[in-house]
Design an enzyme around this catalytic site. Structure first.
Site, PDB file in Angstrom:
ATOM      1  N   ARG A 138       0.795  -1.317  -0.079  1.00  0.00           N
ATOM      2  CA  ARG A 138       0.083  -0.001   0.045  1.00  0.00           C
ATOM      3  C   ARG A 138       0.850   1.439  -0.048  1.00  0.00           C
ATOM      4  O   ARG A 138       1.615   1.462   0.855  1.00  0.00           O
ATOM      5  CB  ARG A 138      -0.898  -0.092   1.393  1.00  0.00           C
ATOM      6  CG  ARG A 138      -2.014   1.182   1.000  1.00  0.00           C
ATOM      7  CD  ARG A 138      -2.802   1.203   2.355  1.00  0.00           C
ATOM      8  NE  ARG A 138      -2.206   1.835   3.467  1.00  0.00           N
ATOM      9  CZ  ARG A 138      -2.106   1.269   4.721  1.00  0.00           C
ATOM     10  NH1 ARG A 138      -2.667   0.359   5.074  1.00  0.00           N
ATOM     11  NH2 ARG A 138      -1.170   2.044   5.733  1.00  0.00           N
ATOM     12  N   GLU A 163       4.549   7.272   2.760  1.00  0.00           N
ATOM     13  CA  GLU A 163       5.151   6.026   2.810  1.00  0.00           C
ATOM     14  C   GLU A 163       4.692   4.819   1.707  1.00  0.00           C
ATOM     15  O   GLU A 163       3.781   5.170   1.428  1.00  0.00           O
ATOM     16  CB  GLU A 163       5.368   5.682   4.130  1.00  0.00           C
ATOM     17  CG  GLU A 163       3.798   5.028   4.555  1.00  0.00           C
ATOM     18  CD  GLU A 163       3.780   4.957   6.284  1.00  0.00           C
ATOM     19  OE1 GLU A 163       5.061   4.861   6.780  1.00  0.00           O
ATOM     20  OE2 GLU A 163       2.851   4.481   6.915  1.00  0.00           O
ATOM     21  N   ASN A 165       4.122   0.675   2.051  1.00  0.00           N
ATOM     22  CA  ASN A 165       4.156  -0.223   3.225  1.00  0.00           C
ATOM     23  C   ASN A 165       4.180  -1.618   2.625  1.00  0.00           C
ATOM     24  O   ASN A 165       3.561  -1.743   1.519  1.00  0.00           O
ATOM     25  CB  ASN A 165       2.561  -0.243   3.721  1.00  0.00           C
ATOM     26  CG  ASN A 165       2.385   0.989   4.717  1.00  0.00           C
ATOM     27  OD1 ASN A 165       2.793   1.513   5.599  1.00  0.00           O
ATOM     28  ND2 ASN A 165       1.831   2.203   3.790  1.00  0.00           N
ATOM     29  N   SER A 170      -2.905  -3.011   5.944  1.00  0.00           N
ATOM     30  CA  SER A 170      -4.313  -3.225   6.739  1.00  0.00           C
ATOM     31  C   SER A 170      -5.170  -2.662   5.915  1.00  0.00           C
ATOM     32  O   SER A 170      -5.030  -1.560   5.123  1.00  0.00           O
ATOM     33  CB  SER A 170      -3.994  -3.362   8.115  1.00  0.00           C
ATOM     34  OG  SER A 170      -3.814  -1.859   8.489  1.00  0.00           O
ATOM     35  N   LYS A 338      12.141   3.255   5.888  1.00  0.00           N
ATOM     36  CA  LYS A 338      12.073   4.484   5.628  1.00  0.00           C
ATOM     37  C   LYS A 338      13.386   5.091   4.822  1.00  0.00           C
ATOM     38  O   LYS A 338      13.491   6.023   3.878  1.00  0.00           O
ATOM     39  CB  LYS A 338      11.787   5.602   6.797  1.00  0.00           C
ATOM     40  CG  LYS A 338      10.514   5.169   7.534  1.00  0.00           C
ATOM     41  CD  LYS A 338       9.209   5.312   6.560  1.00  0.00           C
ATOM     42  CE  LYS A 338       8.035   5.152   7.266  1.00  0.00           C
ATOM     43  NZ  LYS A 338       8.129   3.770   7.999  1.00  0.00           N
ATOM     44  N   LYS A 398      11.333  10.549  11.116  1.00  0.00           N
ATOM     45  CA  LYS A 398      10.853   9.293  10.948  1.00  0.00           C
ATOM     46  C   LYS A 398      11.775   8.334  11.168  1.00  0.00           C
ATOM     47  O   LYS A 398      13.145   8.090  10.640  1.00  0.00           O
ATOM     48  CB  LYS A 398      10.273   9.058   9.375  1.00  0.00           C
ATOM     49  CG  LYS A 398       9.052   9.891   8.749  1.00  0.00           C
ATOM     50  CD  LYS A 398       8.530   9.486   7.358  1.00  0.00           C
ATOM     51  CE  LYS A 398       7.404  10.003   7.315  1.00  0.00           C
ATOM     52  NZ  LYS A 398       6.724   9.373   5.981  1.00  0.00           N
ATOM     53  N   GLU A 402       6.738   0.696  11.648  1.00  0.00           N
ATOM     54  CA  GLU A 402       5.441   1.044  10.890  1.00  0.00           C
ATOM     55  C   GLU A 402       4.436   0.724  12.216  1.00  0.00           C
ATOM     56  O   GLU A 402       4.751   0.324  13.204  1.00  0.00           O
ATOM     57  CB  GLU A 402       5.147  -0.493   9.951  1.00  0.00           C
ATOM     58  CG  GLU A 402       6.246  -0.597   9.081  1.00  0.00           C
ATOM     59  CD  GLU A 402       6.421   0.513   7.780  1.00  0.00           C
ATOM     60  OE1 GLU A 402       5.251   1.134   7.818  1.00  0.00           O
ATOM     61  OE2 GLU A 402       7.278   0.890   7.281  1.00  0.00           O
ATOM     62  N   GLY A 403       3.210   1.213  11.530  1.00  0.00           N
ATOM     63  CA  GLY A 403       2.286   0.902  12.698  1.00  0.00           C
ATOM     64  C   GLY A 403       1.627   2.117  13.225  1.00  0.00           C
ATOM     65  O   GLY A 403       0.514   2.096  13.922  1.00  0.00           O
ATOM     66  N   ARG A 488      -8.064   7.563   4.829  1.00  0.00           N
ATOM     67  CA  ARG A 488      -8.366   7.665   6.383  1.00  0.00           C
ATOM     68  C   ARG A 488      -8.511   9.420   6.585  1.00  0.00           C
ATOM     69  O   ARG A 488      -7.855  10.391   5.839  1.00  0.00           O
ATOM     70  CB  ARG A 488      -7.015   7.383   7.090  1.00  0.00           C
ATOM     71  CG  ARG A 488      -6.929   5.766   7.087  1.00  0.00           C
ATOM     72  CD  ARG A 488      -5.587   5.278   7.546  1.00  0.00           C
ATOM     73  NE  ARG A 488      -4.530   5.507   6.379  1.00  0.00           N
ATOM     74  CZ  ARG A 488      -3.266   5.383   6.574  1.00  0.00           C
ATOM     75  NH1 ARG A 488      -2.659   4.705   7.705  1.00  0.00           N
ATOM     76  NH2 ARG A 488      -2.573   5.678   5.708  1.00  0.00           N
TER      77      ARG A 488
END
Length: 530
Positions: A138, A163, A165, A170, A338, A398, A402-403, A488
């Site tokens: 993603r 970024e 992923n 998810s 990153k 950064k 992740e997350g 989002r």
């Protein structure tokens, strides 16, 4: 009914082109919210209740956090991002296959970041005979309209990549449901508009992600034809203990079974270690040989706090060294660091992996990215650090994580740059802060609406299955698709964007403005919701 009028305005942008008229239905907001919450629960857009550490995952659910209405996003930029996703898929595959480039790029980062170092060690030590790799990826973007752009028209902004992923990407399935929710709310409360009139793009993330996994399962079956009486082959989704985002994973499990007849089992890292047995060929079986692993799909293992001891790392090694196809391999996970994102933005780097035309197109979405490794160019690093200390609100610091909840902004960024040693700074990159336009919106979490100025972040999902070419050369792509999107929303002033981490809610894009010049391969991916 400001929020309903806002939605009617979005729809009117489309309707004016057809000579029609729309008006919002005057309904109390609590009724619309209650209807939307019920619709989410009825259609599976749910989130498990939290549990204490060590407890089994909850079987009690609430609705997933969501925005009551879709959020405007420029149509031309959406179409452009969709069109370039297959090239990003290809880039990740080729970077992951270039061990020497990964090692050189991450050398200084690994020296100061233990998690990156362990992943590199895992990649170096893998002994698997499996050469095929699966990526469910993603790429995330925000619209940049420049400083002070709050109320700027969305059509004037440019998409920049936040970024890329490469592990546990998810919310693909829940985002598919949210697209349908917003079509329902718009049709019911903003004039009863037919779906074909809605500015909501088609979202096939659930079906597309399942197609990618099914392609990997089929490739495993082709590589290793089952002998008579052999146990059935199944996919394993590796999950966190106490996983709350179960429905997003379960929907994918059910789609995989319903559309492809492929079963998916759920295991944690420690369960894989305790139950998995590998034979001399690398075949990994579970439950005393009851089933054989074809694809290991990681929805866990992306954060150092998931590796509480040697057991989790041993489990990761067991899976990595099996002959199952991994999604992702350790190399794919490293390709999403990153530092790799920053290194690829440097002149001439993308061209090592992609044709010049594809590289040039991908560069158009890169924000300013800055190396903090003094071993590369100490003078340049000190100059950019000085600039960030003088203007901390213009940058994001950064780490290789992740997350959600890991980036540093403003005063925290300044404090980190002032206190970290030069060698410790190498574990981070610095990125220009993106300035998105904002709009007032209603967000719903735990049944309670909150209204305020919001911004959005769009993710585009892609899948790729590839293996090295016989005799060298570019990898052979067995499967490469763009499959859907996630949007989002978060309140203005909330820096992070993770839904699971509690910073944002799920939404969907309402496309505004003129379309881009797109070819037939892109056009078939777009249009109204299906």
């Amino acid at each position: 009914m400001q929020t309903l009028n806002y939605l009617a305005g979005l729809l009117a942008m489309q309707d004016r082109r057809r000579g029609g008229r729309l008006s919002a239905v005057e309904e109390p907001q609590e009724r619309v919210v209650g209807d939307a919450v019920a619709w989410c629960v009825a259609h599976g857009a749910s989130y498990a209740a939290p549990v204490a550490a060590g407890e089994a995952p909850s079987l009690s659910f609430t609705h997933a956090p969501f925005a009551l209405f879709p959020f405007p996003f420029p149509r031309s930029e959406y179409e452009r991002l969709v069109a370039m996703q297959p090239a990003f898929n290809r880039l990740v595959e080729r970077v992951a296959q270039d061990a020497a480039w990964l090692e050189a790029t991450l050398e200084q980062t690994a020296a100061s970041d233990a998690f990156t170092r362990r992943l590199l060690e895992l990649r170096r030590s893998q002994t698997s005979a499996q050469t095929a790799s699966l990526g469910l990826l993603r790429s995330d973007y925000m619209i940049d309209a420049g400083p002070g752009s709050g109320d700027a028209p969305f059509e004037n902004g440019k998409a920049l990549q936040v970024e890329l992923n490469t592990i546990a990407s998810s919310f693909g399935c829940l985002s598919t449901v949210l697209s349908s929710l917003h079509a329902y709310v718009a049709a019911k409360y903003a004039g009863g508009v037919d779906d074909a009139w809605l500015p909501l793009p088609k979202n096939g993330a659930t079906a597309g992600l399942a197609r990618g996994i099914a392609a990997a399962h089929a490739e495993y079956e082709r590589q290793y034809p089952a002998a008579a009486g052999a146990p059935p082959r199944r996919v394993a989704v590796v999950v966190q203990p106490g996983e709350r985002n179960q429905m997003d994973q379960r929907m994918l499990e059910h789609e995989l079974w319903d559309a492809h007849g492929v079963a998916m089992e759920r295991v944690t890292l420690l369960e894989a270690l305790q139950d998995g047995v590998a034979d001399a060929s690398g075949a990994l079986t579970f439950r005393g040989g009851a089933w054989e692993l074809s694809v290991a799909y990681f929805r866990a293992g992306y954060s150092p706090d998931e590796y509480l001891g040697d057991g989790e790392w041993a489990a990761r090694a067991l899976l990595e060294n099996s002959r199952a196809i991994k999604c992702p391999t350790a190399a794919y996970q490293l390709a999403g660091c990153k530092k790799v994102q920053q290194a690829l933005a440097a002149p001439g780097e993308l061209e090592k992996f992609l044709p010049a035309a594809e590289a040039a197109e991908l560069r158009t979405v890169f924000a300013g990215l800055y190396d903090l490794d003094v071993a590369e160019d100490a003078g340049a690093v000190e100059a950019v650090v000085a600039e960030a200390l003088a203007h901390p609100d213009k940058y994001v610091l950064k780490p290789q994580r992740e997350g959600g909840g890991n980036n540093l902004y403003g005063a925290e960024l300044k404090d980190a740059l002032e206190t970290l040693s030069p060698s410790d700074r190498a574990a981070f990159i610095l990125m220009d802060r993106i300035n998105p336009p904002q709009r007032r919106a209603t967000l719903v979490r735990d049944g309670a609406p909150v209204e305020g100025d919001c911004v959005c972040e769009l993710g585009v999902y892609g899948t790729i299955l590839a293996r090295p070419a016989d005799g060298g050369g570019a990898p052979v792509e067995l499967h490469n698709e763009v499959v859907g999107h996630l949007l989002r929303q978060k309140l203005l002033g909330v820096d992070e964007g993770g839904v699971a981490a509690g910073f944002a809610v799920l939404s969907s894009p309402a496309l505004v403005g003129k379309p881009s010049a797109m070819g037939p391969d892109v056009a078939k991916l777009l249009g109204s919701r299906v």
